[in-house]
Design a protein around this motif. Structure first.
Motif, PDB file in Angstrom:
ATOM      1  N   ARG A 120       0.841  -1.137   0.030  1.00 28.53           N
ATOM      2  CA  ARG A 120       0.181  -0.232   0.214  1.00 28.53           C
ATOM      3  C   ARG A 120       0.770   1.410  -0.144  1.00 28.53           C
ATOM      4  N   THR A 121       1.734   1.411   0.977  1.00 27.63           N
ATOM      5  CA  THR A 121       2.786   2.338   0.905  1.00 27.63           C
ATOM      6  C   THR A 121       3.316   2.674  -0.593  1.00 27.63           C
ATOM      7  N   LEU A 122       3.888   1.429  -1.119  1.00 29.09           N
ATOM      8  CA  LEU A 122       4.554   1.686  -2.574  1.00 29.09           C
ATOM      9  C   LEU A 122       3.576   2.032  -3.334  1.00 29.09           C
ATOM     10  N   VAL A 123       2.510   1.707  -3.539  1.00 28.22           N
ATOM     11  CA  VAL A 123       1.537   2.435  -4.538  1.00 28.22           C
ATOM     12  C   VAL A 123       1.425   3.832  -4.145  1.00 28.22           C
ATOM     13  N   HIS A 124       1.009   4.098  -3.034  1.00 24.51           N
ATOM     14  CA  HIS A 124       0.979   5.709  -2.599  1.00 24.51           C
ATOM     15  C   HIS A 124       2.054   6.212  -3.220  1.00 24.51           C
ATOM     16  N   ASP A 125       3.331   5.964  -2.904  1.00 21.55           N
ATOM     17  CA  ASP A 125       4.708   6.637  -3.299  1.00 21.55           C
ATOM     18  C   ASP A 125       4.621   6.807  -4.903  1.00 21.55           C
ATOM     19  N   ILE A 126       4.299   5.460  -5.440  1.00 23.19           N
ATOM     20  CA  ILE A 126       4.419   5.697  -6.926  1.00 23.19           C
ATOM     21  C   ILE A 126       3.456   6.568  -7.641  1.00 23.19           C
ATOM     22  N   ALA A 127       2.220   6.769  -6.975  1.00 23.26           N
ATOM     23  CA  ALA A 127       1.070   7.666  -7.186  1.00 23.26           C
ATOM     24  C   ALA A 127       1.684   9.143  -7.299  1.00 23.26           C
ATOM     25  N   THR A 128       2.412   9.202  -6.063  1.00 18.81           N
ATOM     26  CA  THR A 128       2.686  10.627  -5.890  1.00 18.81           C
ATOM     27  C   THR A 128       3.746  11.202  -6.856  1.00 18.81           C
ATOM     28  N   ILE A 129       4.784  10.036  -7.331  1.00 17.61           N
ATOM     29  CA  ILE A 129       5.838  10.494  -8.157  1.00 17.61           C
ATOM     30  C   ILE A 129       5.220  10.598  -9.792  1.00 17.61           C
ATOM     31  N   LEU A 130       4.049   9.652  -9.964  1.00 22.11           N
ATOM     32  CA  LEU A 130       3.433   9.865 -11.320  1.00 22.11           C
ATOM     33  C   LEU A 130       2.448  11.038 -11.423  1.00 22.11           C
ATOM     34  N   GLY A 131       1.913  11.234 -10.326  1.00 19.02           N
ATOM     35  CA  GLY A 131       1.003  12.396 -10.138  1.00 19.02           C
ATOM     36  C   GLY A 131       1.864  13.664 -10.544  1.00 19.02           C
ATOM     37  N   CYS A 132       2.766  13.895  -9.853  1.00 15.21           N
ATOM     38  CA  CYS A 132       3.791  15.111 -10.124  1.00 15.21           C
ATOM     39  C   CYS A 132       4.161  15.515 -11.324  1.00 15.21           C
ATOM     40  N   GLU A 133       4.402  14.078 -12.009  1.00 14.43           N
ATOM     41  CA  GLU A 133       5.073  14.145 -13.604  1.00 14.43           C
ATOM     42  C   GLU A 133       3.535  14.513 -14.517  1.00 14.43           C
ATOM     43  N   ALA A 134       2.405  13.903 -14.317  1.00 15.14           N
ATOM     44  CA  ALA A 134       1.331  13.989 -14.900  1.00 15.14           C
ATOM     45  C   ALA A 134       0.809  15.417 -14.859  1.00 15.14           C
ATOM     46  N   LEU A 135       0.388  15.895 -13.741  1.00 16.65           N
ATOM     47  CA  LEU A 135      -0.200  17.114 -13.353  1.00 16.65           C
ATOM     48  C   LEU A 135       0.610  18.189 -13.809  1.00 16.65           C
ATOM     49  N   ALA A 136       1.982  18.090 -13.855  1.00 14.96           N
ATOM     50  CA  ALA A 136       3.022  19.263 -14.321  1.00 14.96           C
ATOM     51  C   ALA A 136       2.785  19.455 -15.825  1.00 14.96           C
TER      52      ALA A 136
END
Length: 233
Positions: A35-51
């Motif tokens: 669960r923690t890893l999914v959260h971390d990956i979502a954060t990194i991916l979200g930063c890239e996509a939303l930028a």
């Protein structure tokens, strides 16, 4: 591999995401760490996509603790809907909400893949267009969001994401952004082709194929089962 994907598909090249995805794949990773890893990956991916999909706009002024006036900023578009696909999409929700400066509306779509046909079956939909709550107290229709962000950790055959895109498009959403931890080449390409001019897809990684059960190879197993300890149900 990424070069064979459509232009509206973006695969993360972030080294930290790649390392965390490798840990996520391991059968030895327990549910809490998963669960923690999914959260971390979502954060990194979200930063890239939303930028790449949001812009900065000024919204007024405020005062700092030292008494200086400064221009306040926020993101555009202002009307954003977050659409987690139940149940595993919930594991990415907190990470994406935390990145946005204002709270998005959240609409859940419940879908499961029928085991024989591998086709999606919708069992829950709380989009407001089909309910009495779709209108305000004054009788006017609630606004359709300018951007819908679909979050679903896995894109295997692509059927579920395709169905979600079609549903949101029918609602009238003009732009859709999908965020996923892992996808298959075929599944991601299929989903991207559903509405190329209206959809941008971001994935943490892609694998070459799926097996006869519709599971990604090597993949990371059933994400929902690993999140909620229901393996072998």
């Amino acid at each position: 591999m990424a070069t064979s994907l459509p232009a509206n598909v973006h695969v993360s090249t972030h080294p930290c995401l790649a390392g965390k995805l490798s840990q996520l794949r391991s059968s030895s990773t327990n549910a809490r760490d998963f669960r923690t890893l999914v959260h971390d990956i979502a954060t990194i991916l979200g930063c890239e996509a939303l930028a790449q999909n949001l812009t900065v706009v000024e919204k007024g002024t405020d005062t700092s603790p030292l008494g200086y006036t400064y221009a306040t900023k926020t993101t555009s578009p202002a009307q954003i809907a977050l659409v987690p696909i139940l149940r595993s999409g919930l594991s990415m929700q907190t990470a994406i909400e935390a990145l946005l400066p204002t709270q998005p509306t959240v609409h859940h779509l419940g879908m499961y893949r029928e085991k024989t046909t591998l086709q999606p079956v919708e069992y829950y939909n709380n989009l407001p267009y089909h309910s009495a709550s779709a209108t305000t107290a004054g009788g006017t229709a609630k606004p359709v969001p300018d951007l819908a962000i679909v979050i679903d950790p896995i894109i295997a055959t692509g059927s579920t994401v395709c169905a979600a895109i079609d549903t949101l498009r029918d609602w009238g959403v003009p732009r859709i952004l999908t965020l996923s931890v892992l996808g298959s080449v075929e599944g991601v390409a299929r989903a991207a082709a559903t509405w190329p001019e209206g959809v941008e897809m971001w994935v943490g990684g892609v694998d070459a194929e799926t097996d006869e059960r519709g599971m990604i190879v090597p993949g990371l197993g059933d994400c929902g089962d690993r999140l909620y300890l229901t393996v072998g149900k």
